[in-house]
Design a protein around this motif. Structure first.
Motif, PDB file in Angstrom:
ATOM      1  N   VAL A   1       0.833  -1.143   0.112  1.00 37.98           N
ATOM      2  CA  VAL A   1      -0.001  -0.073  -0.035  1.00 37.98           C
ATOM      3  C   VAL A   1       0.916   1.141  -0.067  1.00 37.98           C
ATOM      4  O   VAL A   1       0.748   2.338  -0.859  1.00 37.98           O
ATOM      5  N   VAL A   2       1.929   1.160   0.803  1.00 37.09           N
ATOM      6  CA  VAL A   2       2.770   2.289   0.999  1.00 37.09           C
ATOM      7  C   VAL A   2       3.583   2.549  -0.382  1.00 37.09           C
ATOM      8  O   VAL A   2       3.757   3.710  -0.876  1.00 37.09           O
ATOM      9  N   ALA A   3       3.915   1.683  -1.027  1.00 36.64           N
ATOM     10  CA  ALA A   3       4.854   1.654  -2.324  1.00 36.64           C
ATOM     11  C   ALA A   3       4.064   2.614  -3.402  1.00 36.64           C
ATOM     12  O   ALA A   3       4.707   2.969  -4.040  1.00 36.64           O
ATOM     13  N   ALA A   4       2.725   2.429  -3.325  1.00 39.81           N
ATOM     14  CA  ALA A   4       2.006   3.203  -4.178  1.00 39.81           C
ATOM     15  C   ALA A   4       2.085   4.744  -4.129  1.00 39.81           C
ATOM     16  O   ALA A   4       1.546   5.519  -4.864  1.00 39.81           O
ATOM     17  N   PHE A   5       2.626   5.250  -2.789  1.00 42.31           N
ATOM     18  CA  PHE A   5       2.728   6.609  -2.711  1.00 42.31           C
ATOM     19  C   PHE A   5       4.102   7.115  -2.475  1.00 42.31           C
ATOM     20  O   PHE A   5       4.238   8.152  -2.590  1.00 42.31           O
ATOM     21  N   SER A   6       5.023   6.085  -2.088  1.00 43.42           N
ATOM     22  CA  SER A   6       6.295   6.562  -1.676  1.00 43.42           C
ATOM     23  C   SER A   6       7.274   7.162  -2.708  1.00 43.42           C
ATOM     24  O   SER A   6       7.738   8.115  -2.466  1.00 43.42           O
ATOM     25  N   LEU A   7       7.165   6.713  -3.882  1.00 43.80           N
ATOM     26  CA  LEU A   7       7.927   7.524  -4.916  1.00 43.80           C
ATOM     27  C   LEU A   7       7.303   8.798  -5.324  1.00 43.80           C
ATOM     28  O   LEU A   7       7.889   9.591  -5.614  1.00 43.80           O
ATOM     29  N   ILE A   8       5.933   8.872  -5.212  1.00 48.84           N
ATOM     30  CA  ILE A   8       5.320  10.178  -5.715  1.00 48.84           C
ATOM     31  C   ILE A   8       5.738  11.162  -4.611  1.00 48.84           C
ATOM     32  O   ILE A   8       6.087  12.465  -5.008  1.00 48.84           O
ATOM     33  N   LEU A   9       5.693  10.459  -3.292  1.00 48.16           N
ATOM     34  CA  LEU A   9       5.842  11.640  -2.211  1.00 48.16           C
ATOM     35  C   LEU A   9       7.425  11.933  -2.395  1.00 48.16           C
ATOM     36  O   LEU A   9       7.723  13.255  -2.082  1.00 48.16           O
ATOM     37  N   SER A  10       8.473  11.001  -2.701  1.00 47.46           N
ATOM     38  CA  SER A  10       9.849  11.334  -2.781  1.00 47.46           C
ATOM     39  C   SER A  10      10.026  12.492  -3.868  1.00 47.46           C
ATOM     40  O   SER A  10      10.767  13.514  -3.724  1.00 47.46           O
ATOM     41  N   ARG A  11       9.303  12.350  -5.077  1.00 47.91           N
ATOM     42  CA  ARG A  11       9.521  13.293  -6.024  1.00 47.91           C
ATOM     43  C   ARG A  11       8.825  14.699  -5.554  1.00 47.91           C
ATOM     44  O   ARG A  11       9.338  15.847  -5.663  1.00 47.91           O
ATOM     45  N   TYR A  12       7.781  14.594  -4.884  1.00 46.22           N
ATOM     46  CA  TYR A  12       6.887  15.880  -4.397  1.00 46.22           C
ATOM     47  C   TYR A  12       8.038  16.487  -3.615  1.00 46.22           C
ATOM     48  O   TYR A  12       8.023  17.737  -3.586  1.00 46.22           O
ATOM     49  N   VAL A  13       8.223  15.806  -2.423  1.00 46.66           N
ATOM     50  CA  VAL A  13       9.306  16.485  -1.457  1.00 46.66           C
ATOM     51  C   VAL A  13      10.397  16.982  -1.970  1.00 46.66           C
ATOM     52  O   VAL A  13      11.107  18.177  -1.606  1.00 46.66           O
ATOM     53  N   SER A  14      11.098  16.192  -2.832  1.00 46.74           N
ATOM     54  CA  SER A  14      12.282  16.739  -3.326  1.00 46.74           C
ATOM     55  C   SER A  14      12.154  18.061  -4.134  1.00 46.74           C
ATOM     56  O   SER A  14      12.929  18.778  -3.988  1.00 46.74           O
ATOM     57  N   ASN A  15      10.992  18.238  -5.054  1.00 46.59           N
ATOM     58  CA  ASN A  15      10.556  19.508  -5.602  1.00 46.59           C
ATOM     59  C   ASN A  15      10.719  20.556  -4.669  1.00 46.59           C
ATOM     60  O   ASN A  15      11.019  21.548  -4.891  1.00 46.59           O
ATOM     61  N   LYS A  16       9.883  20.194  -3.435  1.00 43.51           N
ATOM     62  CA  LYS A  16       9.741  21.377  -2.543  1.00 43.51           C
ATOM     63  C   LYS A  16      10.845  21.971  -1.908  1.00 43.51           C
ATOM     64  O   LYS A  16      11.164  23.109  -1.810  1.00 43.51           O
ATOM     65  N   MET A  17      11.533  20.849  -1.656  1.00 42.12           N
ATOM     66  CA  MET A  17      12.929  21.253  -0.888  1.00 42.12           C
ATOM     67  C   MET A  17      13.937  22.048  -2.014  1.00 42.12           C
ATOM     68  O   MET A  17      14.540  22.796  -1.627  1.00 42.12           O
ATOM     69  N   TYR A  18      13.925  21.539  -3.451  1.00 45.28           N
ATOM     70  CA  TYR A  18      14.461  22.282  -4.400  1.00 45.28           C
ATOM     71  C   TYR A  18      14.104  23.716  -4.615  1.00 45.28           C
ATOM     72  O   TYR A  18      14.769  24.816  -4.623  1.00 45.28           O
ATOM     73  N   GLU A  19      12.749  23.752  -4.656  1.00 42.36           N
ATOM     74  CA  GLU A  19      12.015  25.013  -4.579  1.00 42.36           C
ATOM     75  C   GLU A  19      12.066  25.984  -3.265  1.00 42.36           C
ATOM     76  O   GLU A  19      11.476  27.210  -3.104  1.00 42.36           O
ATOM     77  N   ASN A  20      12.635  25.303  -2.250  1.00 43.90           N
ATOM     78  CA  ASN A  20      12.824  26.131  -1.037  1.00 43.90           C
ATOM     79  C   ASN A  20      11.479  26.372  -0.211  1.00 43.90           C
ATOM     80  O   ASN A  20      11.270  27.326   0.672  1.00 43.90           O
ATOM     81  N   GLN A  21      10.457  25.387  -0.742  1.00 41.71           N
ATOM     82  CA  GLN A  21       9.241  25.315   0.050  1.00 41.71           C
ATOM     83  C   GLN A  21       9.000  24.560   1.077  1.00 41.71           C
ATOM     84  O   GLN A  21       8.180  23.378   1.117  1.00 41.71           O
ATOM     85  N   TYR A  22       9.904  24.433   1.991  1.00 45.00           N
ATOM     86  CA  TYR A  22      10.086  23.476   3.165  1.00 45.00           C
ATOM     87  C   TYR A  22       8.573  23.249   4.063  1.00 45.00           C
ATOM     88  O   TYR A  22       8.403  22.429   4.750  1.00 45.00           O
ATOM     89  N   GLU A  23       7.784  24.462   3.940  1.00 41.72           N
ATOM     90  CA  GLU A  23       6.738  24.729   4.875  1.00 41.72           C
ATOM     91  C   GLU A  23       5.629  23.395   4.426  1.00 41.72           C
ATOM     92  O   GLU A  23       4.611  23.028   5.073  1.00 41.72           O
ATOM     93  N   LYS A  24       5.786  22.971   3.070  1.00 43.64           N
ATOM     94  CA  LYS A  24       4.656  21.994   2.501  1.00 43.64           C
ATOM     95  C   LYS A  24       4.928  20.624   2.651  1.00 43.64           C
ATOM     96  O   LYS A  24       4.395  19.801   2.313  1.00 43.64           O
ATOM     97  N   VAL A  25       6.258  20.346   3.277  1.00 42.92           N
ATOM     98  CA  VAL A  25       6.766  19.029   3.488  1.00 42.92           C
ATOM     99  C   VAL A  25       5.834  18.093   4.387  1.00 42.92           C
ATOM    100  O   VAL A  25       5.313  17.169   3.803  1.00 42.92           O
ATOM    101  N   MET A  26       5.704  18.964   5.438  1.00 41.39           N
ATOM    102  CA  MET A  26       5.076  18.142   6.632  1.00 41.39           C
ATOM    103  C   MET A  26       3.545  17.998   6.337  1.00 41.39           C
ATOM    104  O   MET A  26       2.970  16.859   6.533  1.00 41.39           O
ATOM    105  N   PRO A  27       2.852  19.058   5.697  1.00 40.73           N
ATOM    106  CA  PRO A  27       1.364  18.574   5.155  1.00 40.73           C
ATOM    107  C   PRO A  27       1.068  17.461   4.490  1.00 40.73           C
ATOM    108  O   PRO A  27       0.283  16.754   4.528  1.00 40.73           O
ATOM    109  N   SER A  28       2.263  17.235   3.555  1.00 35.24           N
ATOM    110  CA  SER A  28       2.219  16.167   2.548  1.00 35.24           C
ATOM    111  C   SER A  28       2.122  14.915   3.328  1.00 35.24           C
ATOM    112  O   SER A  28       1.513  13.813   3.031  1.00 35.24           O
TER     113      SER A  28
END
Length: 430
Positions: free
Chosen positions: A33-60
């Motif tokens: 079940v987690v495998a269906a979300f883990s790679l998507i979340l990794s891409r999303y969080v990596s993008n937010k870190m790259y864009e310096n939008q760290y405040e959007k990590v914990m809500p995800s």
């Protein structure tokens, strides 16, 4: 450890088998079940870190936990209802599913900030607490099935709390929708399927063998296990630990630095000489990293197949010669799987999830179908189909990576995802 405590307390083997069957099924179910979300979340969080939008990590993380708990919990509850699991066991296993799912999700976030010390500390503390709790329980009463599940769930709860604390320290600010990460599925829907296919390929053969083999044992309804299959197959997976440590601590760290340097020059007007030099450095880091990881995995596999098999044979834990053969075969299989998985992860750095989606789907299909034929008609060939499927995945992933790197700039600028991202940036600037 819980099994050892149960045996010392003279808990019947039937209860111990039921505990292991429940735990194995719950653990595998939560991982898929987690495998269906883990790679998507990794891409999303990596993008937010790259864009310096760290405040959007914990809500995800909160949003993903909510979906995984509701969706997976509902499916798992349905599985338990169909199997006529008792109400008390159902609540205990559902709690275990929730804490395990949360743990796998937290581990995905931890790897992005590379805070591995927190992981080690969390598991050590949970392990010590589990020893103390078992001592107390064994002193005041005889261990029951519910207590055994409770101890395991409590220990993973402690791991969850400590890992959440580490992630919260890294991302204390919170802003934005908790379900914003779902938009990533529109940009990269193949990531979700890729994660599920890879996990099904890694774990699907267990369920197929349980339901197809005459050697399998039914505990209750859909909850089954293979007494001569599960233990050797699971222990064989530990042969990937040395290569896993190398990938996380050295290979990926070195490669990601060269990767960032190359794309910085490519996207910020670097000279042709700088771009070419950075590209060659990055490709060299991939080649040398894959070679070293493969050597480490081969050495680890050989040690497990030779020394490990001998230790298992003399430990008097019920390992028959056929089980040792299964163990050796899965040592080879999981070694190949980890090399293939590493190649797939490198592909994801170049947004190649579509290419890998169908390769991983074929891998999962071949693994599951070969496991069915082995269990049904050739029980002495356990693991052979898994090995062949992993060989195919290694060859396909390596070939596609080589072809991608040969025309890297062309592939980068013609990548559908890259074009979409560039169009989005132009719209935002306008």
């Amino acid at each position: 450890l819980i099994q050892l405590g149960a045996k010392l307390e003279k808990v019947t083997q039937t209860v111990i088998d039921q505990f292991m069957c429940y735990v194995t099924n719950t653990m595998f179910f939560s991982m898929i079940v987690v495998a269906a979300f883990s790679l998507i979340l990794s891409r999303y969080v990596s993008n937010k870190m790259y864009e310096n939008q760290y405040e959007k990590v914990m809500p995800s993380f909160i949003g993903a936990t909510t979906i995984i708990s509701a969706l997976g919990g509902t499916l798992f509850t349905g599985m338990m209802i169909i199997s006529n699991v008792s109400l008390s066991d159902m609540f205990a296993l559902l709690f275990l599913y929730l804490v395990l799912s949360c743990c796998w999700l937290l581990m995905s976030y931890i790897t992005l900030i590379r805070n591995y010390k927190s992981v080690v500390v969390a598991y050590i503390i949970a392990f010590i607490i589990s020893i103390l709790l078992l001592i107390v329980l064994c002193a005041i009463t005889q261990l029951s099935l519910l207590q055994m599940i409770f101890v395991l769930a409590l220990c993973f709860s402690i791991v969850d709390i400590l890992l959440f604390r580490a992630i919260y320290r890294a991302f204390p600010a919170q802003d934005g929708s908790i379900f914003e990460f779902i938009k990533e599925y529109k940009t990269s829907p193949a990531l979700g399927f890729l994660g599920v296919f890879m996990m099904l390929g890694m774990l699907g053969h267990f369920w197929i063998t349980w339901f197809s083999s005459s050697d399998s044992v039914t505990i209750l309804g859909l909850f089954k296990y293979g007494p001569h299959y599960d233990f050797p197959a699971i222990i064989a997976f530990f042969s990937t630990i040395p290569a896993s440590i190398y990938f996380i601590t050295i290979f990926e760290t070195d490669f990601s630095e060269k990767y960032q340097k190359y794309f910085y020059f490519l996207g910020h007007g670097g000279s042709v000489e700088k771009v070419n030099s950075a590209r060659e450095d990055m490709i060299d880091s991939i080649r040398s990293g894959i070679r070293k990881l493969t050597r480490i995995q081969i050495v680890s596999c050989l040690l497990f197949v030779t020394v490990g098999a001998k230790l298992l044979a003399v430990m008097n834990i019920g390992m028959t010669e056929s089980m040792l053969d299964t163990f050796r075969m899965f040592c080879i299989g999981y070694s190949l799987y980890y090399i293939a998985n590493t190649l797939v992860l490198v592909h994801l750095y170049f947004v190649n999830e579509k290419r890998m989606q169908w390769s991983s789907a074929l891998f999962a299909l071949l693994t599951i179908s070969s496991a069915y034929f082995s269990a049904k008609y050739f029980p002495n060939t356990y693991g052979v189909g898994f090995v062949l499927s992993c060989v195919l995945l290694v060859v396909v992933a390596a070939y596609k990576l080589i072809k991608h790197l040969e025309n890297l700039e062309f592939n980068v600028f013609t990548n559908e995802t890259t074009i979409k991202m560039e169009n989005m940036k132009l719209i935002q600037k306008s």
